[in-house]
Write a protein that holds these residues in place. Structure first.
Motif, short mmCIF file in Angstrom:
data_model
loop_
_atom_site.label_atom_id
_atom_site.label_comp_id
_atom_site.label_asym_id
_atom_site.label_seq_id
_atom_site.Cartn_x
_atom_site.Cartn_y
_atom_site.Cartn_z
N UNK A 8 5.85 -54.56 33.40
CA UNK A 8 4.49 -54.41 32.85
C UNK A 8 3.40 -54.99 33.75
N UNK A 9 3.77 -55.50 34.93
CA UNK A 9 2.78 -56.03 35.86
C UNK A 9 2.59 -57.53 35.76
N UNK A 10 3.27 -58.18 34.80
CA UNK A 10 3.14 -59.62 34.62
C UNK A 10 4.21 -60.33 35.44
N UNK A 11 3.78 -61.28 36.27
CA UNK A 11 4.73 -62.04 37.08
C UNK A 11 5.37 -63.13 36.22
N UNK B 102 -9.15 -64.55 42.98
CA UNK B 102 -8.86 -65.41 41.82
C UNK B 102 -7.92 -64.71 40.86
N UNK B 103 -8.15 -63.43 40.63
CA UNK B 103 -7.30 -62.67 39.72
C UNK B 103 -5.88 -62.54 40.27
N UNK B 104 -5.76 -62.34 41.59
CA UNK B 104 -4.44 -62.25 42.20
C UNK B 104 -3.69 -63.58 42.10
N UNK B 105 -4.36 -64.67 42.41
CA UNK B 105 -3.72 -65.97 42.35
C UNK B 105 -3.35 -66.31 40.91
N UNK B 106 -4.23 -65.97 39.98
CA UNK B 106 -3.93 -66.21 38.57
C UNK B 106 -2.67 -65.46 38.15
N UNK B 107 -2.57 -64.21 38.57
CA UNK B 107 -1.38 -63.42 38.23
C UNK B 107 -0.14 -64.00 38.91
N UNK B 108 -0.27 -64.45 40.14
CA UNK B 108 0.87 -65.03 40.86
C UNK B 108 1.31 -66.34 40.23
N UNK B 109 0.41 -67.08 39.64
CA UNK B 109 0.76 -68.36 39.01
C UNK B 109 1.69 -68.16 37.82
N UNK B 110 1.77 -66.95 37.31
CA UNK B 110 2.73 -66.66 36.24
C UNK B 110 4.16 -66.82 36.71
N UNK B 111 4.38 -66.80 38.02
CA UNK B 111 5.71 -66.96 38.58
C UNK B 111 6.10 -68.40 38.83
N UNK B 112 5.26 -69.34 38.38
CA UNK B 112 5.56 -70.77 38.58
C UNK B 112 6.42 -71.31 37.44
N UNK B 113 7.35 -72.16 37.79
CA UNK B 113 8.15 -72.87 36.79
C UNK B 113 7.28 -73.96 36.17
N UNK B 114 7.73 -74.50 35.05
CA UNK B 114 6.96 -75.52 34.34
C UNK B 114 6.61 -76.72 35.22
#
Length: 184
Positions: A102-105, A18-30
């Motif tokens: 900083x680790x944020x996608x 869940x944490x990995x997917x949450x972090x990866x979702x930061x790479x999604x466009x609006x």
């Protein structure tokens, strides 16, 4: 009769996913975030999803598939970037691209890193090893806790989850800009 409750190791693995997917979702466009919210959190599909997005049903299905592909690429980029950040000797070119990351996608980082990974045999092989389509939003149901469940003890977490999901289990992708839990 055996219990259907997952053991602690399984729950811990699901929380990590869940944490990995949450972090990866930061790479999604609006737009991808909107599709994720409507299709998985709100449970819209077919004509309802198309109406909400203002597109045809066929286009809505295409947008959902593209969003899934983008999450897969974002997760692959995130995992490879984390590995290179921890050990820059793995790929000096990607390490240079990451700089003081900083680790944020982000969308921009996802695009740049994914483009690099596509053309780099070392990073491409690493992504292939770390990310498989079956593991991402795959066919096997996985339970990933929303943030309010993560703060509970394991016993409280399991009890609350059972109350919330009497009929089905769904994957939840947690993102910071959307409502707390996204059903995937």
């Amino acid at each position: 009769m055996p219990s259907d409750d997952a053991d602690l190791a399984t729950l811990a693995g699901r929380t990590e996913l869940a944490e990995l997917i949450a972090a990866a979702c930061g790479g999604l466009a609006d737009r991808d975030r909107a599709v994720l919210e409507l299709a998985y959190r709100q449970g819209l599909d077919g004509p309802d999803l198309a109406d909400a997005l203002g597109v045809t049903a066929r286009n809505a299905n295409t947008l959902v598939e593209r969003m899934r592909d983008t999450i897969e690429r974002s997760l692959g980029a995130l995992l490879v970037c984390r590995g290179v950040k921890a050990d820059p000797a793995r790929c000096s070119e990607l390490a240079e691209l990451l700089g003081d990351w900083d680790g944020t996608m982000t969308v921009l980082l996802r695009k740049r890193a994914a483009r690099h990974i596509d053309g780099c045999p070392v990073c491409g092989e690493e992504r292939g090893r770390l990310v498989t389509p079956a593991a991402l939003l795959g066919s096997a149901p996985v339970i990933i806790p929303a943030p309010d469940l993560i703060s509970l003890s394991w016993t409280g977490w399991a009890a609350k989850l059972r109350r919330r999901s009497r009929l089905t289990f769904r994957t939840i992708c947690v993102t910071s800009s959307l409502t707390p839990g996204i059903v995937v």
